[in-house]
Write a protein that holds these residues in place. Structure first.
Motif, PDB file in Angstrom:
ATOM      1  N   TYR A  58       0.833  -1.194   0.000  1.00 44.88           N
ATOM      2  CA  TYR A  58       0.000   0.000   0.000  1.00 44.88           C
ATOM      3  C   TYR A  58       0.874   1.253   0.000  1.00 44.88           C
ATOM      4  N   ILE A  59       0.283   2.353  -0.398  1.00 50.13           N
ATOM      5  CA  ILE A  59       0.816   3.685  -0.148  1.00 50.13           C
ATOM      6  C   ILE A  59      -0.153   4.334   0.829  1.00 50.13           C
ATOM      7  N   SER A  60       0.381   4.923   1.892  1.00 45.82           N
ATOM      8  CA  SER A  60      -0.422   5.569   2.916  1.00 45.82           C
ATOM      9  C   SER A  60      -0.070   7.048   2.974  1.00 45.82           C
ATOM     10  N   THR A  61      -1.082   7.894   3.072  1.00 51.48           N
ATOM     11  CA  THR A  61      -0.886   9.336   3.199  1.00 51.48           C
ATOM     12  C   THR A  61      -1.653   9.838   4.413  1.00 51.48           C
ATOM     13  N   GLU A  62      -0.962  10.600   5.264  1.00 50.17           N
ATOM     14  CA  GLU A  62      -1.618  11.203   6.415  1.00 50.17           C
ATOM     15  C   GLU A  62      -2.469  12.380   5.949  1.00 50.17           C
TER      16      GLU A  62
ATOM     17  N   PHE B 163      -5.257   4.866   2.602  1.00 47.38           N
ATOM     18  CA  PHE B 163      -4.453   3.806   2.008  1.00 47.38           C
ATOM     19  C   PHE B 163      -5.040   3.388   0.666  1.00 47.38           C
ATOM     20  N   GLU B 164      -4.165   3.047  -0.259  1.00 41.52           N
ATOM     21  CA  GLU B 164      -4.561   2.433  -1.530  1.00 41.52           C
ATOM     22  C   GLU B 164      -3.549   1.329  -1.796  1.00 41.52           C
ATOM     23  N   GLY B 165      -4.001   0.146  -2.215  1.00 34.38           N
ATOM     24  CA  GLY B 165      -3.042  -0.913  -2.478  1.00 34.38           C
ATOM     25  C   GLY B 165      -3.659  -2.171  -3.036  1.00 34.38           C
ATOM     26  N   HIS B 166      -2.846  -3.214  -3.051  1.00 36.72           N
ATOM     27  CA  HIS B 166      -3.250  -4.518  -3.579  1.00 36.72           C
ATOM     28  C   HIS B 166      -2.810  -5.636  -2.644  1.00 36.72           C
ATOM     29  N   ILE B 167      -3.580  -6.707  -2.681  1.00 30.87           N
ATOM     30  CA  ILE B 167      -3.325  -7.909  -1.889  1.00 30.87           C
ATOM     31  C   ILE B 167      -3.321  -9.086  -2.849  1.00 30.87           C
ATOM     32  N   PHE B 168      -2.338  -9.970  -2.714  1.00 32.63           N
ATOM     33  CA  PHE B 168      -2.352 -11.201  -3.505  1.00 32.63           C
ATOM     34  C   PHE B 168      -2.640 -12.360  -2.572  1.00 32.63           C
ATOM     35  N   PHE B 169      -3.634 -13.157  -2.915  1.00 35.72           N
ATOM     36  CA  PHE B 169      -4.015 -14.343  -2.141  1.00 35.72           C
ATOM     37  C   PHE B 169      -3.677 -15.586  -2.943  1.00 35.72           C
ATOM     38  N   THR B 170      -3.152 -16.599  -2.261  1.00 33.68           N
ATOM     39  CA  THR B 170      -2.988 -17.922  -2.866  1.00 33.68           C
ATOM     40  C   THR B 170      -3.376 -18.963  -1.818  1.00 33.68           C
ATOM     41  N   GLY B 171      -4.172 -19.939  -2.231  1.00 27.73           N
ATOM     42  CA  GLY B 171      -4.634 -20.959  -1.297  1.00 27.73           C
ATOM     43  C   GLY B 171      -5.914 -21.595  -1.780  1.00 27.73           C
ATOM     44  N   THR B 172      -6.839 -21.830  -0.833  1.00 24.85           N
ATOM     45  CA  THR B 172      -8.127 -22.426  -1.182  1.00 24.85           C
ATOM     46  C   THR B 172      -9.265 -21.538  -0.704  1.00 24.85           C
ATOM     47  N   LEU B 173     -10.297 -21.486  -1.522  1.00 22.84           N
ATOM     48  CA  LEU B 173     -11.526 -20.779  -1.196  1.00 22.84           C
ATOM     49  C   LEU B 173     -12.659 -21.669  -1.662  1.00 22.84           C
ATOM     50  N   LEU B 174     -13.526 -22.057  -0.725  1.00 23.70           N
ATOM     51  CA  LEU B 174     -14.644 -22.949  -1.046  1.00 23.70           C
ATOM     52  C   LEU B 174     -14.158 -24.220  -1.743  1.00 23.70           C
ATOM     53  N   ASP B 175     -13.092 -24.804  -1.225  1.00 21.36           N
ATOM     54  CA  ASP B 175     -12.499 -26.042  -1.741  1.00 21.36           C
ATOM     55  C   ASP B 175     -11.944 -25.906  -3.158  1.00 21.36           C
ATOM     56  N   LYS B 176     -11.714 -24.687  -3.628  1.00 21.05           N
ATOM     57  CA  LYS B 176     -11.093 -24.446  -4.933  1.00 21.05           C
ATOM     58  C   LYS B 176      -9.709 -23.860  -4.672  1.00 21.05           C
ATOM     59  N   THR B 177      -8.709 -24.381  -5.387  1.00 20.56           N
ATOM     60  CA  THR B 177      -7.326 -23.955  -5.187  1.00 20.56           C
ATOM     61  C   THR B 177      -6.900 -22.996  -6.285  1.00 20.56           C
ATOM     62  N   GLY B 178      -6.176 -21.957  -5.890  1.00 22.32           N
ATOM     63  CA  GLY B 178      -5.667 -20.982  -6.850  1.00 22.32           C
ATOM     64  C   GLY B 178      -5.313 -19.693  -6.148  1.00 22.32           C
ATOM     65  N   GLY B 179      -5.431 -18.602  -6.866  1.00 20.38           N
ATOM     66  CA  GLY B 179      -5.106 -17.306  -6.293  1.00 20.38           C
ATOM     67  C   GLY B 179      -5.853 -16.204  -7.009  1.00 20.38           C
ATOM     68  N   PHE B 180      -5.759 -14.989  -6.468  1.00 19.43           N
ATOM     69  CA  PHE B 180      -6.335 -13.805  -7.096  1.00 19.43           C
ATOM     70  C   PHE B 180      -5.758 -12.563  -6.438  1.00 19.43           C
ATOM     71  N   VAL B 181      -5.965 -11.427  -7.096  1.00 17.57           N
ATOM     72  CA  VAL B 181      -5.506 -10.136  -6.589  1.00 17.57           C
ATOM     73  C   VAL B 181      -6.721  -9.333  -6.132  1.00 17.57           C
ATOM     74  N   ILE B 182      -6.581  -8.683  -4.980  1.00 19.61           N
ATOM     75  CA  ILE B 182      -7.628  -7.827  -4.431  1.00 19.61           C
ATOM     76  C   ILE B 182      -7.131  -6.383  -4.480  1.00 19.61           C
ATOM     77  N   ALA B 183      -7.923  -5.486  -5.052  1.00 20.09           N
ATOM     78  CA  ALA B 183      -7.647  -4.048  -4.978  1.00 20.09           C
ATOM     79  C   ALA B 183      -8.322  -3.536  -3.712  1.00 20.09           C
ATOM     80  N   SER B 184      -7.570  -2.789  -2.912  1.00 18.72           N
ATOM     81  CA  SER B 184      -8.076  -2.282  -1.644  1.00 18.72           C
ATOM     82  C   SER B 184      -8.012  -0.764  -1.626  1.00 18.72           C
ATOM     83  N   HIS B 185      -9.156  -0.146  -1.333  1.00 17.28           N
ATOM     84  CA  HIS B 185      -9.248   1.306  -1.208  1.00 17.28           C
ATOM     85  C   HIS B 185      -9.602   1.571   0.245  1.00 17.28           C
ATOM     86  N   ARG B 186      -8.724   2.264   0.971  1.00 16.05           N
ATOM     87  CA  ARG B 186      -8.894   2.392   2.412  1.00 16.05           C
ATOM     88  C   ARG B 186      -8.994   3.823   2.886  1.00 16.05           C
TER      89      ARG B 186
END
Length: 129
Positions: free
Chosen positions: A45-49, A57-80
């Motif tokens: 993230y980049i954070s500005t006071e 905050f603005e940034g990205h999260i990368f997930f890898t693992g299982t979700l609902l018994d499905k294996t893989g990954g994805f990127v989450i855009a986060s606006h904070r």
């Protein structure tokens, strides 16, 4: 379908040397996902006071693992926006970022964390193409 993305974070904050009256920093995290999503991830993230002392905050999260018994990954855009003792965010799975059995996933939802901000959760509505 609604899922809960609950994560634990190890946070590193690094101020940037900029000529500004606001504190600007990079925030990186190592994430452990528990709950409906199980796996690991990383965040940047980049954070500005802001003038009122809150942080944005603005940034990205990368997930890898299982979700609902499905294996893989994805990127989450986060606006904070961080206000007082609460971190709020809007999370959205970046379209086309799903891999493996999670290819074709999309979704969005609100994220919430409280001090010490090392754990948070997102209630996300997801769909598969």
């Amino acid at each position: 379908m609604k899922v809960t993305l609950h994560l634990r974070n190890a946070i590193t904050m690094t101020p940037l040397a900029l000529s500004t009256d606001r504190c600007v920093m990079t925030v990186t995290k190592v994430n452990e996902f528990i709950g409906d999503a199980r796996g690991s991830g990383a965040s940047a993230y980049i954070s500005t006071e802001m003038p009122d002392g809150s942080q944005r905050f603005e940034g990205h999260i990368f997930f890898t693992g299982t979700l609902l018994d499905k294996t893989g990954g994805f990127v989450i855009a986060s606006h904070r926006g961080r206000m007082a003792d609460t971190v709020t965010a809007q999370w959205e799975i970046v379209p086309g970022s799903g891999t493996g059995e999670l290819a074709g996933i999309s979704g969005a939802g609100p994220y919430l964390a409280h001090p010490p901000f090392d754990q948070g959760r997102c209630e996300m509505d997801i769909v598969f193409e």
